[in-house]
Design a protein around this motif. Structure first.
Motif, PDB file in Angstrom:
ATOM      1  N   MET A   1       0.757  -1.297   0.002  1.00  0.00           N
ATOM      2  CA  MET A   1       0.330   0.015  -0.080  1.00  0.00           C
ATOM      3  C   MET A   1       0.852   1.212  -0.134  1.00  0.00           C
ATOM      4  N   PRO A   2       0.538   2.034  -0.755  1.00  0.00           N
ATOM      5  CA  PRO A   2       1.389   3.284  -0.788  1.00  0.00           C
ATOM      6  C   PRO A   2       1.506   4.216   0.308  1.00  0.00           C
ATOM      7  N   HIS A   3       2.423   4.910   0.501  1.00  0.00           N
ATOM      8  CA  HIS A   3       2.319   5.849   1.553  1.00  0.00           C
ATOM      9  C   HIS A   3       1.672   7.278   1.230  1.00  0.00           C
ATOM     10  N   THR A   4       1.523   8.143   2.133  1.00  0.00           N
ATOM     11  CA  THR A   4       0.963   9.566   1.926  1.00  0.00           C
ATOM     12  C   THR A   4       1.795  10.613   2.692  1.00  0.00           C
ATOM     13  N   ILE A   5       1.980  11.660   1.897  1.00  0.00           N
ATOM     14  CA  ILE A   5       2.543  12.826   2.601  1.00  0.00           C
ATOM     15  C   ILE A   5       1.365  13.545   2.951  1.00  0.00           C
ATOM     16  N   VAL A   6       1.283  14.199   4.182  1.00  0.00           N
ATOM     17  CA  VAL A   6       0.319  14.912   4.703  1.00  0.00           C
ATOM     18  C   VAL A   6       0.421  16.269   4.497  1.00  0.00           C
ATOM     19  N   THR A   7      -0.253  16.949   3.387  1.00  0.00           N
ATOM     20  CA  THR A   7       0.005  17.973   2.715  1.00  0.00           C
ATOM     21  C   THR A   7       0.269  19.195   4.025  1.00  0.00           C
ATOM     22  N   ASN A   8      -0.362  19.476   4.906  1.00  0.00           N
ATOM     23  CA  ASN A   8      -0.516  20.559   5.664  1.00  0.00           C
ATOM     24  C   ASN A   8       0.300  20.318   6.911  1.00  0.00           C
ATOM     25  N   ILE A   9       1.297  19.208   7.161  1.00  0.00           N
ATOM     26  CA  ILE A   9       2.144  19.019   7.916  1.00  0.00           C
ATOM     27  C   ILE A   9       3.524  19.217   7.268  1.00  0.00           C
ATOM     28  N   CYS A  10       3.820  18.569   5.830  1.00  0.00           N
ATOM     29  CA  CYS A  10       5.023  18.578   5.274  1.00  0.00           C
ATOM     30  C   CYS A  10       5.336  20.338   5.194  1.00  0.00           C
ATOM     31  N   GLU A  11       6.994  20.155   5.620  1.00  0.00           N
ATOM     32  CA  GLU A  11       7.582  21.578   5.593  1.00  0.00           C
ATOM     33  C   GLU A  11       8.608  21.845   4.490  1.00  0.00           C
ATOM     34  N   VAL A  63       2.642   9.121   6.440  1.00  0.00           N
ATOM     35  CA  VAL A  63       1.931   8.307   7.103  1.00  0.00           C
ATOM     36  C   VAL A  63       2.065   7.024   6.188  1.00  0.00           C
ATOM     37  N   PRO A  64       1.990   5.635   6.739  1.00  0.00           N
ATOM     38  CA  PRO A  64       2.243   4.560   6.044  1.00  0.00           C
ATOM     39  C   PRO A  64       1.098   3.988   5.223  1.00  0.00           C
ATOM     40  N   GLU A  65       0.276   4.672   5.079  1.00  0.00           N
ATOM     41  CA  GLU A  65      -1.037   4.210   3.934  1.00  0.00           C
ATOM     42  C   GLU A  65      -1.439   5.283   3.335  1.00  0.00           C
ATOM     43  N   GLU A  66      -2.243   4.716   2.296  1.00  0.00           N
ATOM     44  CA  GLU A  66      -2.791   5.821   1.227  1.00  0.00           C
ATOM     45  C   GLU A  66      -3.946   6.514   1.858  1.00  0.00           C
ATOM     46  N   ARG A  67      -3.878   7.687   1.966  1.00  0.00           N
ATOM     47  CA  ARG A  67      -4.860   8.364   2.387  1.00  0.00           C
ATOM     48  C   ARG A  67      -4.863   9.930   1.644  1.00  0.00           C
ATOM     49  N   PRO A  68      -5.830   9.806   0.489  1.00  0.00           N
ATOM     50  CA  PRO A  68      -6.084  10.792  -0.333  1.00  0.00           C
ATOM     51  C   PRO A  68      -6.821  12.223   0.255  1.00  0.00           C
ATOM     52  N   ASP A  69      -7.380  11.829   1.391  1.00  0.00           N
ATOM     53  CA  ASP A  69      -8.226  12.832   2.357  1.00  0.00           C
ATOM     54  C   ASP A  69      -7.030  13.755   2.985  1.00  0.00           C
ATOM     55  N   LEU A  70      -5.833  13.401   3.100  1.00  0.00           N
ATOM     56  CA  LEU A  70      -4.757  13.892   3.787  1.00  0.00           C
ATOM     57  C   LEU A  70      -3.727  14.807   2.890  1.00  0.00           C
TER      58      LEU A  70
END
Length: 74
Positions: A1-11, A63-70
């Motif tokens: 399962m792909p990972h997700t970069i949380v847009t509003n936490i990424c710096e 995060v270690p899962e696919e979270r398109p909402d984040l």
């Protein structure tokens, strides 16, 4: 399962980009709510290796899962 970069936490550190063996991490357009550059993961290319999580200096930015909402994906 792909990972997700949380847009509003990424710096905007690009450690993940340099470490990714399949070049699935890309810079997003504009700035996030923090006013920083941000990155996103192409889910169709990610091989779930976890290297991005290991090298990211910002806790919780990936995060270690696919979270398109984040993750805002252009």
């Amino acid at each position: 399962m792909p990972h997700t970069i949380v847009t509003n936490i990424c710096e905007g550190y690009s450690d993940c980009v340099d470490a990714c063996p399949v070049a699935c991490i890309h810079e997003g357009p504009g700035k996030n709510v923090k006013g920083t550059t941000w990155f996103w993961i192409d889910y169709s290319t990610c091989i779930d290796c976890g290297i991005c999580i290991q090298v990211c200096p910002i806790e919780g930015a990936i995060v270690p899962e696919e979270r398109p909402d984040l993750q805002q994906t252009p």
